[in-house]
Design a protein around this motif. Sequence first.
Motif, mmCIF file in Angstrom:
data_model
loop_
_atom_site.group_PDB
_atom_site.id
_atom_site.type_symbol
_atom_site.label_atom_id
_atom_site.label_comp_id
_atom_site.label_asym_id
_atom_site.label_seq_id
_atom_site.Cartn_x
_atom_site.Cartn_y
_atom_site.Cartn_z
ATOM 1 N N PRO A 31 26.229 -60.750 -12.359
ATOM 2 C CA PRO A 31 26.836 -60.652 -11.135
ATOM 3 C C PRO A 31 27.967 -59.664 -11.073
ATOM 4 O O PRO A 31 28.761 -59.454 -12.003
ATOM 5 C CB PRO A 31 27.479 -62.141 -10.954
ATOM 6 N N GLY A 32 28.102 -58.794 -10.014
ATOM 7 C CA GLY A 32 29.021 -57.862 -10.103
ATOM 8 C C GLY A 32 28.727 -56.762 -10.793
ATOM 9 O O GLY A 32 29.577 -55.505 -10.684
ATOM 10 N N ALA A 33 27.464 -56.687 -11.416
ATOM 11 C CA ALA A 33 27.158 -55.237 -11.968
ATOM 12 C C ALA A 33 27.161 -54.070 -11.116
ATOM 13 O O ALA A 33 26.683 -54.265 -9.992
ATOM 14 C CB ALA A 33 25.894 -55.522 -12.834
ATOM 15 N N LYS A 34 27.471 -52.759 -11.635
ATOM 16 C CA LYS A 34 27.431 -51.597 -10.940
ATOM 17 C C LYS A 34 25.990 -50.996 -11.019
ATOM 18 O O LYS A 34 25.779 -50.817 -12.451
ATOM 19 C CB LYS A 34 28.439 -50.908 -11.174
ATOM 20 N N SER A 35 25.408 -50.587 -10.109
ATOM 21 C CA SER A 35 23.869 -49.822 -10.658
ATOM 22 C C SER A 35 24.169 -48.218 -10.478
ATOM 23 O O SER A 35 24.878 -47.567 -9.625
ATOM 24 C CB SER A 35 23.112 -50.379 -9.416
ATOM 25 N N TYR A 36 23.471 -47.780 -11.510
ATOM 26 C CA TYR A 36 23.495 -46.517 -11.548
ATOM 27 C C TYR A 36 21.860 -45.876 -11.670
ATOM 28 O O TYR A 36 21.022 -46.396 -12.550
ATOM 29 C CB TYR A 36 24.041 -45.855 -12.923
ATOM 30 N N ASP A 37 21.584 -44.990 -10.647
ATOM 31 C CA ASP A 37 20.182 -44.672 -10.789
ATOM 32 C C ASP A 37 19.826 -43.374 -11.480
ATOM 33 O O ASP A 37 20.740 -42.561 -11.557
ATOM 34 C CB ASP A 37 19.777 -44.177 -9.343
ATOM 35 N N ILE A 38 18.951 -43.457 -12.415
ATOM 36 C CA ILE A 38 18.556 -42.327 -13.206
ATOM 37 C C ILE A 38 18.081 -41.166 -12.346
ATOM 38 O O ILE A 38 17.557 -41.165 -11.286
ATOM 39 C CB ILE A 38 17.277 -42.617 -13.982
ATOM 40 N N VAL A 39 18.613 -39.850 -12.825
ATOM 41 C CA VAL A 39 18.430 -38.601 -12.214
ATOM 42 C C VAL A 39 17.242 -37.896 -13.072
ATOM 43 O O VAL A 39 17.679 -37.427 -14.094
ATOM 44 C CB VAL A 39 19.575 -37.693 -12.016
ATOM 45 N N ALA A 40 16.003 -37.981 -12.717
ATOM 46 C CA ALA A 40 15.028 -37.468 -13.454
ATOM 47 C C ALA A 40 15.039 -36.174 -13.962
ATOM 48 O O ALA A 40 14.752 -35.729 -14.966
ATOM 49 C CB ALA A 40 13.618 -37.672 -12.701
ATOM 50 N N GLU A 41 15.432 -35.337 -12.706
ATOM 51 C CA GLU A 41 15.499 -33.873 -13.411
ATOM 52 C C GLU A 41 16.487 -33.425 -14.244
ATOM 53 O O GLU A 41 16.763 -32.498 -14.966
ATOM 54 C CB GLU A 41 15.703 -32.686 -11.941
ATOM 55 N N ARG A 42 17.588 -34.314 -14.568
ATOM 56 C CA ARG A 42 18.647 -34.161 -15.396
ATOM 57 C C ARG A 42 18.410 -35.178 -16.712
ATOM 58 O O ARG A 42 19.521 -35.470 -17.577
ATOM 59 C CB ARG A 42 19.883 -34.453 -14.858
ATOM 60 N N SER A 43 17.283 -35.824 -16.945
ATOM 61 C CA SER A 43 17.090 -36.734 -18.011
ATOM 62 C C SER A 43 15.897 -36.055 -18.725
ATOM 63 O O SER A 43 15.127 -35.332 -18.374
ATOM 64 C CB SER A 43 16.749 -38.061 -17.464
ATOM 65 N N ASN A 44 15.613 -36.398 -19.997
ATOM 66 C CA ASN A 44 14.656 -35.743 -20.991
ATOM 67 C C ASN A 44 14.352 -36.777 -22.040
ATOM 68 O O ASN A 44 15.103 -37.525 -22.702
ATOM 69 C CB ASN A 44 15.005 -34.546 -21.476
ATOM 70 N N LEU A 45 13.070 -37.122 -22.183
ATOM 71 C CA LEU A 45 12.416 -38.010 -23.434
ATOM 72 C C LEU A 45 11.572 -36.980 -24.355
ATOM 73 O O LEU A 45 10.972 -36.340 -23.660
ATOM 74 C CB LEU A 45 11.715 -38.952 -22.643
ATOM 75 N N ARG A 46 11.987 -36.919 -25.328
ATOM 76 C CA ARG A 46 11.034 -36.452 -26.376
ATOM 77 C C ARG A 46 10.675 -37.173 -27.550
ATOM 78 O O ARG A 46 11.461 -37.608 -28.228
ATOM 79 C CB ARG A 46 11.886 -35.001 -27.128
ATOM 80 N N VAL A 47 9.400 -37.143 -27.781
ATOM 81 C CA VAL A 47 8.544 -38.145 -28.850
ATOM 82 C C VAL A 47 8.066 -37.021 -29.774
ATOM 83 O O VAL A 47 7.326 -36.013 -29.406
ATOM 84 C CB VAL A 47 7.635 -38.979 -28.132
ATOM 85 N N LEU A 48 8.438 -37.198 -31.227
ATOM 86 C CA LEU A 48 7.824 -36.334 -32.031
ATOM 87 C C LEU A 48 6.640 -37.007 -32.880
ATOM 88 O O LEU A 48 7.125 -38.154 -33.443
ATOM 89 C CB LEU A 48 9.080 -36.073 -33.134
ATOM 90 N N ALA A 49 5.609 -36.616 -33.000
ATOM 91 C CA ALA A 49 4.477 -37.099 -33.712
ATOM 92 C C ALA A 49 4.195 -36.388 -34.875
ATOM 93 O O ALA A 49 4.103 -34.829 -34.644
ATOM 94 C CB ALA A 49 3.358 -37.249 -32.681
ATOM 95 N N TYR A 50 3.841 -36.568 -36.047
ATOM 96 C CA TYR A 50 3.772 -35.960 -37.075
ATOM 97 C C TYR A 50 2.246 -35.936 -37.676
ATOM 98 O O TYR A 50 1.765 -37.210 -37.841
ATOM 99 C CB TYR A 50 4.519 -36.150 -38.364
#
Length: 225
Positions: A31-50
């Motif tokens: 209750p009372g939590a403030k919501s923050y929406d992800i900005v996709a163009e300013r976010s990045n996920l990088r997965v390294l596979a070996y």
Amino acid sequence: MALFLLAACQPATFPLHDYQISTLTALDIAPGAKSYDIVAERSNLRVLAYRAGSLATLGHNHVVSSDTLQGTVYVAEPLSATTFELRLPVTGFVIDDPQERAAAGPDFSAPVDADDIEGTRSNLLGEKQLDALNWPEILLRCRGATRVAEGWVLDVDITSRGNTRRVEIPAQITIIDDELKASGAFSLRQSELGLVPFSVMMGALKVRDQIDVHFQLTAQKSPQS
């Protein structure tokens, strides 16, 4: 202005069968939590596979990246009650982008040709791995945060192709005015998410089960919060 840091420690994981979820329930937002929406163009996920196996030198290390993350972070007081729900469309993954490979370090300096990139993408989205046709997105849900000696860690369920894995993810998070930023890294095994790592020639050439995940996220406070 508010600022808090989540510890940069190794994640802890738990047995897969203990945390499989067949029906997802509504996210428990404080209750009372403030919501923050992800900005996709300013976010990045990088997965390294070996690469791995006795013929590993014939293969490549790969970088899988995405800037299509969607979702909302619900920042609560106390911070331990903070939650989020993030969705990652798997068809948005980019394989071996040159800039991402350069940023990943010397283990990814070797060039990868277009045929190898297309083959890697086909395997990744195929039935034995992400099975994009039947499972178009990966879901990440935060249960809350736990205080530790070094700071905080996030208790997260990662759901991929119907399998849910509970992982403790360290991060650094800042909230300044209406903007939230988060970054961090953790490792987990593909098999923990119900995936079958790519393998040929009876395992002589394969992808290592463990992958390393790096993320940088930006979210903006929702107008209604």
